[in-house]
Design a protein around this motif. Sequence first.
Motif, mmCIF file in Angstrom:
data_model
loop_
_atom_site.group_PDB
_atom_site.id
_atom_site.type_symbol
_atom_site.label_atom_id
_atom_site.label_comp_id
_atom_site.label_asym_id
_atom_site.label_seq_id
_atom_site.Cartn_x
_atom_site.Cartn_y
_atom_site.Cartn_z
ATOM 1 N N ALA A 98 19.624 22.473 11.652
ATOM 2 C CA ALA A 98 18.339 21.858 11.283
ATOM 3 C C ALA A 98 17.799 20.956 12.386
ATOM 4 C CB ALA A 98 18.507 21.073 9.981
ATOM 5 N N THR A 99 18.661 20.220 13.038
ATOM 6 C CA THR A 99 18.205 19.217 14.023
ATOM 7 C C THR A 99 18.553 19.585 15.454
ATOM 8 O OG1 THR A 99 20.270 17.971 13.810
ATOM 9 C CG2 THR A 99 18.465 17.388 12.310
ATOM 10 N N ALA A 100 19.337 20.644 15.648
ATOM 11 C CA ALA A 100 19.819 21.064 16.977
ATOM 12 C C ALA A 100 20.673 19.993 17.639
ATOM 13 C CB ALA A 100 18.650 21.445 17.883
ATOM 14 N N THR A 101 21.196 19.043 16.827
ATOM 15 C CA THR A 101 22.071 18.005 17.354
ATOM 16 C C THR A 101 23.418 18.604 17.731
ATOM 17 O OG1 THR A 101 21.002 16.374 15.944
ATOM 18 C CG2 THR A 101 23.148 15.776 16.882
ATOM 19 N N LYS A 102 23.911 18.298 18.949
ATOM 20 C CA LYS A 102 25.147 18.878 19.435
ATOM 21 C C LYS A 102 26.207 17.799 19.665
ATOM 22 C CE LYS A 102 23.050 22.883 21.712
ATOM 23 N NZ LYS A 102 22.992 23.679 22.963
ATOM 24 N N THR A 103 27.434 18.143 19.344
ATOM 25 C CA THR A 103 28.582 17.282 19.605
ATOM 26 C C THR A 103 29.681 18.147 20.205
ATOM 27 O OG1 THR A 103 28.038 15.922 17.686
ATOM 28 C CG2 THR A 103 30.226 15.642 18.640
ATOM 29 N N GLY A 104 30.276 17.684 21.303
ATOM 30 C CA GLY A 104 31.285 18.491 21.973
ATOM 31 C C GLY A 104 32.613 17.768 22.093
ATOM 32 N N VAL A 105 33.700 18.509 21.985
ATOM 33 C CA VAL A 105 35.051 17.986 22.188
ATOM 34 C C VAL A 105 35.865 19.043 22.919
ATOM 35 C CG1 VAL A 105 35.026 16.502 20.143
ATOM 36 C CG2 VAL A 105 35.918 18.831 19.966
ATOM 37 N N PRO A 106 36.880 18.627 23.720
ATOM 38 C CA PRO A 106 37.812 19.593 24.301
ATOM 39 C C PRO A 106 39.002 19.807 23.364
ATOM 40 C CG PRO A 106 38.182 17.455 25.274
ATOM 41 C CD PRO A 106 37.062 17.284 24.276
ATOM 42 N N THR A 107 39.639 20.954 23.437
ATOM 43 C CA THR A 107 40.853 21.178 22.668
ATOM 44 C C THR A 107 42.026 20.456 23.325
ATOM 45 O OG1 THR A 107 41.314 23.217 23.904
ATOM 46 C CG2 THR A 107 40.077 23.420 21.854
ATOM 47 N N ASP A 108 43.041 20.131 22.504
ATOM 48 C CA ASP A 108 44.222 19.474 23.061
ATOM 49 C C ASP A 108 45.173 20.538 23.614
ATOM 50 O OD1 ASP A 108 45.536 20.623 20.917
ATOM 51 O OD2 ASP A 108 45.770 18.756 19.800
ATOM 52 N N LEU A 109 46.390 20.110 23.994
ATOM 53 C CA LEU A 109 47.324 21.022 24.635
ATOM 54 C C LEU A 109 47.773 22.150 23.714
ATOM 55 C CD1 LEU A 109 49.487 18.451 26.623
ATOM 56 C CD2 LEU A 109 47.692 19.946 27.489
ATOM 57 N N GLU A 110 47.627 21.982 22.384
ATOM 58 C CA GLU A 110 47.973 23.036 21.444
ATOM 59 C C GLU A 110 46.760 23.860 21.034
ATOM 60 O OE1 GLU A 110 51.008 23.776 20.615
ATOM 61 O OE2 GLU A 110 51.786 22.145 21.849
ATOM 62 N N PRO A 112 26.709 17.196 5.550
ATOM 63 C CA PRO A 112 26.470 18.540 4.981
ATOM 64 C C PRO A 112 25.333 19.258 5.688
ATOM 65 C CG PRO A 112 26.747 16.915 3.247
ATOM 66 C CD PRO A 112 26.637 16.137 4.518
ATOM 67 N N GLY A 113 25.422 20.592 5.741
ATOM 68 C CA GLY A 113 24.372 21.392 6.349
ATOM 69 C C GLY A 113 24.927 22.642 7.001
ATOM 70 N N SER A 114 24.031 23.374 7.680
ATOM 71 C CA SER A 114 24.401 24.605 8.384
ATOM 72 C C SER A 114 24.764 24.271 9.830
ATOM 73 C CB SER A 114 23.256 25.610 8.349
ATOM 74 O OG SER A 114 22.947 25.959 7.011
ATOM 75 N N TYR A 115 25.824 24.869 10.331
ATOM 76 C CA TYR A 115 26.322 24.564 11.672
ATOM 77 C C TYR A 115 26.710 25.849 12.399
ATOM 78 C CZ TYR A 115 26.663 19.601 10.524
ATOM 79 O OH TYR A 115 26.373 18.304 10.182
ATOM 80 N N THR A 116 26.714 25.738 13.724
ATOM 81 C CA THR A 116 27.250 26.783 14.598
ATOM 82 C C THR A 116 28.282 26.151 15.519
ATOM 83 O OG1 THR A 116 25.185 28.039 14.572
ATOM 84 C CG2 THR A 116 26.722 28.499 16.370
ATOM 85 N N VAL A 117 29.449 26.769 15.632
ATOM 86 C CA VAL A 117 30.466 26.304 16.563
ATOM 87 C C VAL A 117 30.545 27.295 17.718
ATOM 88 C CG1 VAL A 117 32.375 27.458 15.362
ATOM 89 C CG2 VAL A 117 32.839 25.495 16.827
ATOM 90 N N GLU A 118 30.557 26.769 18.937
ATOM 91 C CA GLU A 118 30.598 27.593 20.142
ATOM 92 C C GLU A 118 31.799 27.171 20.986
ATOM 93 O OE1 GLU A 118 28.094 27.554 24.210
ATOM 94 O OE2 GLU A 118 26.923 28.189 22.454
ATOM 95 N N VAL A 119 32.579 28.153 21.424
ATOM 96 C CA VAL A 119 33.781 27.883 22.216
ATOM 97 C C VAL A 119 33.671 28.606 23.549
ATOM 98 C CG1 VAL A 119 36.299 27.925 22.286
ATOM 99 C CG2 VAL A 119 35.115 27.732 20.085
#
Length: 923
Positions: A48-60, A70-77
Amino acid sequence: MRKLLLLLALFASVFQLYAQTGTVTGTVKSLSDNSALPAASVVLTKTATATKTGVPTDLEGRFIFERVTPGSYTVEVNYIGFKKYTRSFEMTGATINLGTLSLEDESTAIKEVQVIGRAPLGEQKGDTSQFNAKAFKTAPDASAEDLVTKMPGVTITNGTIQAQGEDVRQIMIDGKRYTGQDVNAAVRNLSADMIESVQVFDGQSDQAAFSGFEDGNRLKTLNFTTKKEARQGYMGKVSAGYGTDDRYMVGAALNIFNNNQRITVTGLTNNINMFDFSVGETPGGGMRGRRGGWGGGSPNGIINTNTFGINYQDTWGKKMEVSGNYNYSNRDIVNNQYRFRDFVNSDTTYTENSINRSTDESHRLNFRLQYNINANNRLLVTPSITVQRNDGLTERDANTIGNGTIALNSLNSNRFDNASLNFNNNILYSHRFGSSGRILTASLNTSYNDSDGDSYQRENTDNIGRPERNVLRNQYTSTDRTNMAWSGNLNYSQKLGEKSRWQVEYNINNQENDSDRRANDIEEDNTLVPNPQLSNTFTSNYLAQNFGPSYQYRTEKVRFQANARYQYATLESENTYPTTFPLKRNFTNFLPSAEYEFKFSESTNLNINYRAATNVPSVEQLQDVLDISNPLQPSIGNSRLDQDYDNRLRVRFRKFNAETNRVFFIGVFGNMTQNYIANSIYTAGSVPADLPADYQLQSGARLSRPVNMDGYWNVRSFFHFGQPLNVISSNIGINGSVGYSRIPGMINEVVNYANNINYGIGANISSNISEKIDFTVSTNSSYTVVENTLSTNQNNNFFSQNTNLRYNWILWKGLVYRTELQHQYNSGLSAGVDNSYLLWNMSIGKKVFKNQQGEISLSVNDLLKQNVSVQRNVTESYVEDVQSTVLQRFFMLTFSYNIRKFNGGAAPTMNNNRPGNWGGGRN
């Protein structure tokens, strides 16, 4: 009442909003072998807002997003070498586990597609520069060091690998830290054809990684992502050579890889000034051309080295990661030096010829254990221990010259035997309070150092003008020093919303020092007579406490953090022999720090960092004891020294154009220090009153004592511009720098500022033609202006230029020609010091055996016999030039054999033209 009801309603709505937020978790793995993918980039976008939040994966390969509304989201890796992964889902307020997100290897996705054209160099992702290894062609037996120095902004300066103007201080392999202190050895022990990509970034400290708050202790880091087929198997090299003048070298290096488990074993014995052996070693020893280990270039002296090392890295179970490093080294060094020193505000000069023979022996052990107890608790333990021994003999013939005539001549010999033990351990624990966004981090660091030494000194000093002040001395001195220190840190952080969080931190630090120096005169019958005037027993205790809050704000484009610390410290010191003199001082300081980062785009980034800190004087600087190991340059400590206050500012701008492969970097680094620990110089007739009563400073000699002074500045800037040079299939880089330093000091109680301005410009071209032709040409020029406020007639300007050529050519059927030329030009140095030289190393070799795994080569080191070592040092009280012994011409016949087996027999190769996927990496 109405306002109260409105306030309660507002509070209830906010509480309800927070209650409706949830947590999104998941794990990123490879589809082909189900292995975890650490440091993958995971971006969560609200539709809805195109707000993005990014994190790196850990060693596992795990990731977590907290307080997701709440809302609709897309996750990109994104991950280097894999296809981009996207997935949409609905967030209903409960915790959602997306499970395993499996990424497809890009080689599978495009194996039937023919790609024509130049492979992309890489891209800029925030503060991370990512480079595609396939875009840089190297010789078949090249090391990772040879590869990275072809990359934009990465150079070798004085034997040290630098990236974007800063020394590289940490190496990671597939996202896991390489344990060990020698960065250069780590890079040389990776083969270039094993590497898929290289990331350059500012790595966080363990404390910052655990707490989520920056602590200002960033380390310039290289992370090597290896090719999938190179993660199982072994590779190595053995070499043996013998040459003229009984020169010899025998070395071996072996790397064993089994996914998470990695073992590296190295060994070396030689007398050709090699400090380490690696799989990237060029046959013939001298052919590397940068054997540096103590400051770079060709090391000073003639050095025999015996060394052995082992590095281990593994994952024990699913929760424990371990790594360790052990190194043994024994070195015999012979080094003759000539030193010319021109003093400020004086017509006196100092010359010295010295012969130095010493043996250094050391054992170093480092260990690192990280225990990921569960999703909310982590424990890190990092102990290290070093045992060293150093003994030798220094013989010195020194003169002070005034008005063109010798005023003093001193013959001095010093035989010494020193031993030391250093132990350090850090325990770091972090607890996450579920999905609440609260984190508690605690750490405890302990260290212990014990050193003792014996010194036998003979002195024969002739005072030409006043023979009655001649000195004949025979003395024995013992020194015993102990240092115990501990520090504790506790911080608590809490989210304030989706974009911000705060932290409160408390730190306590304690250092206890005990130093006992006893001098004894040796009589003719070899009896020892105590000399209290040159002896001192000293203790000091430093206790500092810091407390304060921090605030952090983070969006897709902006990251801002501000810290405020209040520090209260006490420094207690006491002389107990030969006299008793207690002293206690209190310090209060405000220590702010801040960091601002703005991402103009994924490829353009600006970072500004400021930090204030204090530093306590060392026990050697605090101890009021006269040191006359060099009678013409004696020194004494100062128990009244205060801690200094240091302000550091760093500004960096990075831009990478993936379409044109152009990279631009500019940085400004500076620090200003109040209460800087400077040197106060005294000449005969102006010595301080608290010197030993029976000691007289010789005419022409100069006594130094540390003092606190304001006015220290050090500012430097660095820029680099690089792009492909399609005319000759190469990469070109242009760099420049401007630096300014202002060093305060005193000469006979009169203030002097040594102003040093340095201008630098350089360029380099590295080949990208083929694996059969590999060359690098570089040149760097530097012009330095030295100005002294106390004596302008002794201002000095000097110019230096260093030009290098490295060329490898596979001529025909395994016939290999290698050559290295290094030209050094100096102008403005002292008379009698060799200004310029041309160092030319060359070898011709023939590949033998199956797959050309062996090589027989004939090499020559310093063909023209011109190698010299000249160093200029500029201080607040003098300018000096030092010329040292170096290894000159010898010929050597060498046999080398490459050991290599990967993934059931297949070895990685540089002939794979598959481009990488540059969407991943650190955010």
